[in-house]
Design an enzyme around this catalytic site. Sequence first.
Site, PDB file in Angstrom:
ATOM      1  N   ASP A  39       5.485  -5.813   2.830  1.00  0.00           N
ATOM      2  CA  ASP A  39       6.736  -5.560   1.634  1.00  0.00           C
ATOM      3  C   ASP A  39       7.098  -6.619   0.971  1.00  0.00           C
ATOM      4  OD1 ASP A  39       8.855  -4.391   0.233  1.00  0.00           O
ATOM      5  OD2 ASP A  39       9.057  -2.909   1.961  1.00  0.00           O
TER       6      ASP A  39
ATOM      7  N   LEU B 186       0.855  -1.179  -0.051  1.00  0.00           N
ATOM      8  CA  LEU B 186      -0.168  -0.107   0.001  1.00  0.00           C
ATOM      9  C   LEU B 186       0.717   1.176   0.186  1.00  0.00           C
ATOM     10  CD1 LEU B 186      -2.909  -0.950   2.243  1.00  0.00           C
ATOM     11  CD2 LEU B 186      -2.717  -1.158  -0.254  1.00  0.00           C
TER      12      LEU B 186
ATOM     13  N   TYR C 183       4.273  16.510 -23.076  1.00  0.00           N
ATOM     14  CA  TYR C 183       5.820  16.820 -23.099  1.00  0.00           C
ATOM     15  C   TYR C 183       6.138  16.984 -24.491  1.00  0.00           C
ATOM     16  CZ  TYR C 183       5.160  14.502 -18.408  1.00  0.00           C
ATOM     17  OH  TYR C 183       5.216  13.869 -17.099  1.00  0.00           O
TER      18      TYR C 183
ATOM     19  N   LYS D 270      -0.411   9.067 -14.374  1.00  0.00           N
ATOM     20  CA  LYS D 270      -0.205   8.735 -15.708  1.00  0.00           C
ATOM     21  C   LYS D 270      -1.120   9.296 -16.728  1.00  0.00           C
ATOM     22  CE  LYS D 270       2.220   5.293 -14.146  1.00  0.00           C
ATOM     23  NZ  LYS D 270       1.682   4.189 -13.409  1.00  0.00           N
TER      24      LYS D 270
ATOM     25  N   TYR E   9      13.178   3.599 -14.264  1.00  0.00           N
ATOM     26  CA  TYR E   9      11.927   2.533 -14.248  1.00  0.00           C
ATOM     27  C   TYR E   9      12.310   1.507 -14.898  1.00  0.00           C
ATOM     28  CZ  TYR E   9       7.595   0.349 -15.394  1.00  0.00           C
ATOM     29  OH  TYR E   9       6.690  -0.580 -15.699  1.00  0.00           O
TER      30      TYR E   9
ATOM     31  N   ASP F 121      10.193  18.671 -22.148  1.00  0.00           N
ATOM     32  CA  ASP F 121      10.157  17.028 -22.380  1.00  0.00           C
ATOM     33  C   ASP F 121      10.886  16.329 -21.315  1.00  0.00           C
ATOM     34  OD1 ASP F 121       9.688  14.866 -23.769  1.00  0.00           O
ATOM     35  OD2 ASP F 121      11.007  15.317 -25.456  1.00  0.00           O
TER      36      ASP F 121
ATOM     37  N   LYS G 294      13.093  -2.696 -14.242  1.00  0.00           N
ATOM     38  CA  LYS G 294      12.134  -3.887 -14.571  1.00  0.00           C
ATOM     39  C   LYS G 294      13.150  -4.716 -15.548  1.00  0.00           C
ATOM     40  CE  LYS G 294       8.464  -4.342 -14.299  1.00  0.00           C
ATOM     41  NZ  LYS G 294       7.739  -4.906 -13.204  1.00  0.00           N
TER      42      LYS G 294
ATOM     43  N   THR H 245       7.097  -5.166 -18.778  1.00  0.00           N
ATOM     44  CA  THR H 245       6.858  -3.931 -19.611  1.00  0.00           C
ATOM     45  C   THR H 245       7.279  -4.226 -20.852  1.00  0.00           C
ATOM     46  OG1 THR H 245       7.104  -1.556 -19.964  1.00  0.00           O
ATOM     47  CG2 THR H 245       8.291  -2.690 -18.375  1.00  0.00           C
ATOM     48  N   ASP H 246       6.858  -3.481 -22.136  1.00  0.00           N
ATOM     49  CA  ASP H 246       7.433  -3.354 -23.401  1.00  0.00           C
ATOM     50  C   ASP H 246       8.944  -2.149 -23.160  1.00  0.00           C
ATOM     51  OD1 ASP H 246       6.175  -0.715 -23.026  1.00  0.00           O
ATOM     52  OD2 ASP H 246       5.220  -0.917 -24.909  1.00  0.00           O
TER      53      ASP H 246
END
Length: 357
Positions: A62, A38, A220, A202, A163, A294, A167, A137-138
């Site tokens: 966690d 959370l 951006y 997002k 990020y 940007d 990943k 993710t891609d």
Amino acid sequence: MNMRNLILVTGGAGFIGSNFILQWIEQESSLVLNLDKLTYAGNPRNLESVAAHPAYRFQQGDIVDRDLVGSLLQRERPRAIVHFAAESHVDRSIHGPDDFVRTNVNGTFSLLEEARAYWSSLPEAERDTFRFLHVSTDEVYGSLGPDDAAFSETTPYAPNSPYSASKAASDHLVRAYHRTYGLPTLTTNCSNNYGPYQFPEKLIPLIVLNACGGKPLPVYGDGQNVRDWLYVEDHCRAIRIVLSEGRVGDTYNIGGCNEKKNLEIVDTICELLDELRPNDPVVPHRNLIAFVKDRPGHDRRYAMDTRKIERELHWRPKETFETGIRKTVNWYLQHEDWVQDVTSGGYRQWIAKHYST
Ligand code: NAD
Ligand code: TYD
């Protein structure tokens, strides 16, 4: 001791995880245990409708905490782990990468280590059916030029943000745990999701909420960056299919085959709101568009080659962008309480800090 007909979901109080749990409880028969810390992105309200359901349980905690994860696995004996928990916002990773390395890298590592110990202790037949599904993710593949072929499962990794680097590191650990220890893993790499319960940091929910409130719509750079968009329920269905039918050790690319420039997304939302909210403070809503500085290292284009999952597992998106975006905009308009709840103090501080620089 035998496995139970239960799956452990990490990060189930976030955007995709909560959509996944809601869909799982509707469609599947196994119990779900949701382990979530959370953070600012996790919201138990997303799961209000199943909170008292006999198939659902919540444990706050966690994933970095190995004692907790280890004892949870020994006590609950899940047949699978579906791992969503992560820090997920690129802009936050630029302001402060520490939490990204901690949760995405160390957290995935601690989960893998404890999963390996638990899995090794299972009887042989159950070791074969256990699964560790890692949701990725891609963005790990980097950035494409306008004419480059879409990312496939064999595209070399080239992450550009803290990020996506964190990943990518977690994906590599998952791969290594399969290759080295034989842990029955599956990895999914998906493009940008949109839909209900997405935190309004997002692009899509941010634009919807700002436009309704007559606030600037920050785009951006030149707004020509391209993302592939997938409705979240299609992603959740893909994960369920990979979990039950995916080939152990494999990775699967998931996407909407739906590339859009950011400015097109913003325009579409503005048009929908012109129709649905003609009395908003500023109409037409597109008058609120504001080009801003940007994002550093901003990836230009993502596109997914999804032929493998289509061919091998017969998954295809059901939602078109036109129907999905209309549903999504309507969802935010109809859930004012949820919006009020998540846009309180911490959210305002983030917006003030990020968009004032
Ligand atoms: P989110 O930020 O909405 O939710 C993340 C959840 O993880 C939250 O509930 C948070 O409380 C929890 N969490 C964070 N740190 C934790 C920790 N240390 N221990 C336990 N729980 C923790 O994220 P999302 O958009 O739902 O993304 C879920 C997963 O899907 C992530 O792994 C992300 O990388 C991946 N993904 C997201 C997208 C997208 O478009 N959102 C696309 C492809 C892949
Ligand atoms: P985002 O939703 O943060 O997802 P990601 O960075 O993981 O793709 O951003 C989607 C696109 O929208 C990305 O190209 C950055 C851009 N963007 C804006 O132009 N303005 C904004 O305020 C935000 C949050 C994103």
